[in-house]
Design an enzyme around this catalytic site. Structure first.
Site, short mmCIF file in Angstrom:
data_model
loop_
_atom_site.label_atom_id
_atom_site.label_comp_id
_atom_site.label_asym_id
_atom_site.label_seq_id
_atom_site.Cartn_x
_atom_site.Cartn_y
_atom_site.Cartn_z
N ARG A 1 0.88 -1.18 0.00
CA ARG A 1 0.00 0.00 0.00
C ARG A 1 0.91 1.22 0.00
O ARG A 1 1.64 1.44 0.97
CB ARG A 1 -0.91 -0.01 1.23
CG ARG A 1 -1.57 1.35 1.47
CD ARG A 1 -2.66 1.29 2.52
NE ARG A 1 -3.82 0.59 2.01
CZ ARG A 1 -5.00 0.57 2.60
NH1 ARG A 1 -5.19 1.27 3.73
NH2 ARG A 1 -6.01 -0.09 2.09
N HIS B 1 -7.44 0.97 -6.34
CA HIS B 1 -7.68 0.11 -5.16
C HIS B 1 -8.36 -1.18 -5.66
O HIS B 1 -9.54 -1.42 -5.41
CB HIS B 1 -8.56 0.85 -4.16
CG HIS B 1 -8.56 0.27 -2.78
ND1 HIS B 1 -7.78 -0.82 -2.42
CD2 HIS B 1 -9.26 0.62 -1.66
CE1 HIS B 1 -8.01 -1.10 -1.14
NE2 HIS B 1 -8.89 -0.25 -0.66
N GLN C 1 -10.24 -3.80 -3.24
CA GLN C 1 -11.55 -3.33 -2.81
C GLN C 1 -12.58 -3.58 -3.91
O GLN C 1 -13.69 -4.04 -3.65
CB GLN C 1 -11.49 -1.82 -2.50
CG GLN C 1 -12.81 -1.24 -2.06
CD GLN C 1 -13.26 -1.80 -0.72
OE1 GLN C 1 -12.51 -1.79 0.24
NE2 GLN C 1 -14.50 -2.27 -0.64
N ASP D 1 -17.47 7.19 -1.38
CA ASP D 1 -16.23 7.02 -0.63
C ASP D 1 -15.90 8.36 0.02
O ASP D 1 -16.51 9.39 -0.32
CB ASP D 1 -15.11 6.56 -1.58
CG ASP D 1 -13.78 6.30 -0.87
OD1 ASP D 1 -13.78 6.10 0.36
OD2 ASP D 1 -12.72 6.32 -1.54
N CYS E 1 -16.63 1.79 0.79
CA CYS E 1 -15.47 0.92 1.09
C CYS E 1 -14.99 1.06 2.52
O CYS E 1 -14.25 0.20 3.00
CB CYS E 1 -14.34 1.23 0.13
SG CYS E 1 -13.83 2.94 0.21
N ARG F 1 -13.75 -8.43 1.69
CA ARG F 1 -12.31 -8.20 1.47
C ARG F 1 -11.55 -9.48 1.78
O ARG F 1 -10.64 -9.88 1.07
CB ARG F 1 -11.80 -7.06 2.38
CG ARG F 1 -12.32 -5.67 2.06
CD ARG F 1 -11.82 -5.15 0.74
NE ARG F 1 -10.37 -5.10 0.67
CZ ARG F 1 -9.61 -4.11 1.15
NH1 ARG F 1 -10.17 -3.05 1.71
NH2 ARG F 1 -8.28 -4.14 1.04
N1 NVA Z 1 -10.11 6.70 -1.15
C1 NVA Z 1 -9.75 6.23 0.17
C2 NVA Z 1 -9.97 4.76 0.29
C3 NVA Z 1 -9.70 4.19 1.66
C4 NVA Z 1 -9.85 2.69 1.73
C5 NVA Z 1 -8.30 6.59 0.45
O1 NVA Z 1 -7.46 6.42 -0.43
O2 NVA Z 1 -8.02 7.03 1.56
#
Ligand code: NVA
Length: 311
Positions: free
Chosen positions: A110, A137, A140, A231, A270, A298
């Site tokens: 990540r 992502h 997800q 989101d 998410c 997930r």
């Molecule tokens: N768009 C959000 C998703 C978190 C799972 C981020 O990148 O923080």
């Protein structure tokens, strides 16, 4: 799997690296693993396998579901923090990827920069999984697809996305484009999907038959939708912009009034959810909410990805 170099072929960097039938096979595997999990059974398909997990950003769901997932399949995970590894300060991404390839069987990363995950995937001799970047992502999106399929045939569904044209939106729109389902987006023009994702999605849609509509009006986007997705307005790394973002996105809140335009739709997020910002309490906690199914999925979707890449 589509083109790319031989090394990338075995990773999971973007859903658009896979064909529709491959994504659906992964879902079948995830559904089977979910069934086993609910029966209290597991299979030891990854016995003796090790996953290195590298996190530059905070995580609850990704960390727990990857670590629990590989343990349940008989393997185990090692958590790496950027300050221990020092990519770019202590050593190069190439050296990290090549050294890890001699010790473990898969890397999940990540990162802020998407190109770092791509670089790791390019240099490693083992599969690399994208556990979220500023750009995409994909894990997800696979959990979301599993959640959608538990309600109806994804290829017959209409997914509305309301809010920021961010990493989550990018992976969802690519998923729609590969699988050929209908997606209706509403984002402010200042925070729309990146042009190169839109171009890639439009290109893929020509083959899959996906219909993707782009608008600025949330009411337009949710009309006829089976699923309404939102989101956070402030993704990880954008905290300095949060006051401005709250103003820009205020008309994009998913609340009961917006959902009156699509009385049959399920609601997706998410998480983490910022209750009172992009979504209201009554919606997250309401009967149409699928957010905890998505969180659970997930685990199952990623176990399928781990097995697919390492078995
Ligand atoms: N768009 C959000 C998703 C978190 C799972 C981020 O990148 O923080």
């Amino acid at each position: 799997m589509a083109e790319h170099n031989a090394r990338k072929l075995r990773g999971f960097i973007s859903v658009a690296d896979y064909r529709a039938d491959e994504l659906l096979d992964l879902l079948d595997r995830a559904t089977h693993l979910k069934r086993l999990h609910h029966m209290g059974e597991s299979r030891q398909s990854l016995r003796g396998k090790t996953l290195a997990m590298y996190f530059e950003k905070p995580s609850l769901r990704t960390h727990v579901t990857f670590e629990a997932g590989i343990s349940q399949l008989g393997g185990h995970a090692i958590l790496l923090r950027p300050e221990q590894v020092g990519i770019g300060t202590r050593e190069t991404p190439q050296d990290v990827a090549r050294a890890l390839s001699r010790w473990v069987h898969c890397i999940m990363a990540r990162t802020f920069s998407h190109s770092l995950v791509e670089q790791l995937a390019w240099e490693a001799d083992i599969p690399v999984i994208n556990g979220l970047t500023d750009f995409l992502h994909p894990c997800q999106a696979m959990a979301d697809l599993l959640t959608i399929r538990e309600k109806m045939d994804p290829q017959q569904s209409t997914l509305a996305y309301v809010g920021d044209g961010n990493n989550v939106a990018h992976s969802l729109v690519l998923l729609a484009a590969v699988l050929g389902f209908r997606m209706q987006l509403a984002t402010p023009s200042t925070h729309a999907i990146l042009p190169r994702i839109r171009q890639q999605a439009d290109e893929l849609a020509k083959t899959s038959g996906a219909v993707i509509t782009w608008s600025e009006d949330p009411r337009d986007a949710v009309k006829g939708a089976n699923f309404v997705y939102t989101d956070t307005w402030t993704s990880m790394g954008q905290e300095d912009e949060s006051v401005l973002r709250r103003k820009i996105f205020a008309p994009y809140q998913v609340n009961s009034a917006l959902l009156e335009n699509c009385p049959e739709a399920w609601v997706m997020h998410c998480m983490p959810a910022h209750r009172g910002e992009e979504i209201t309490d009554e919606v997250v906690d309401g009967p149409r909410s699928l957010v905890y199914d998505q969180a659970e999925n997930r685990l199952h979707a990623q176990k399928a990805i781990l097995e697919h890449l390492m078995d």
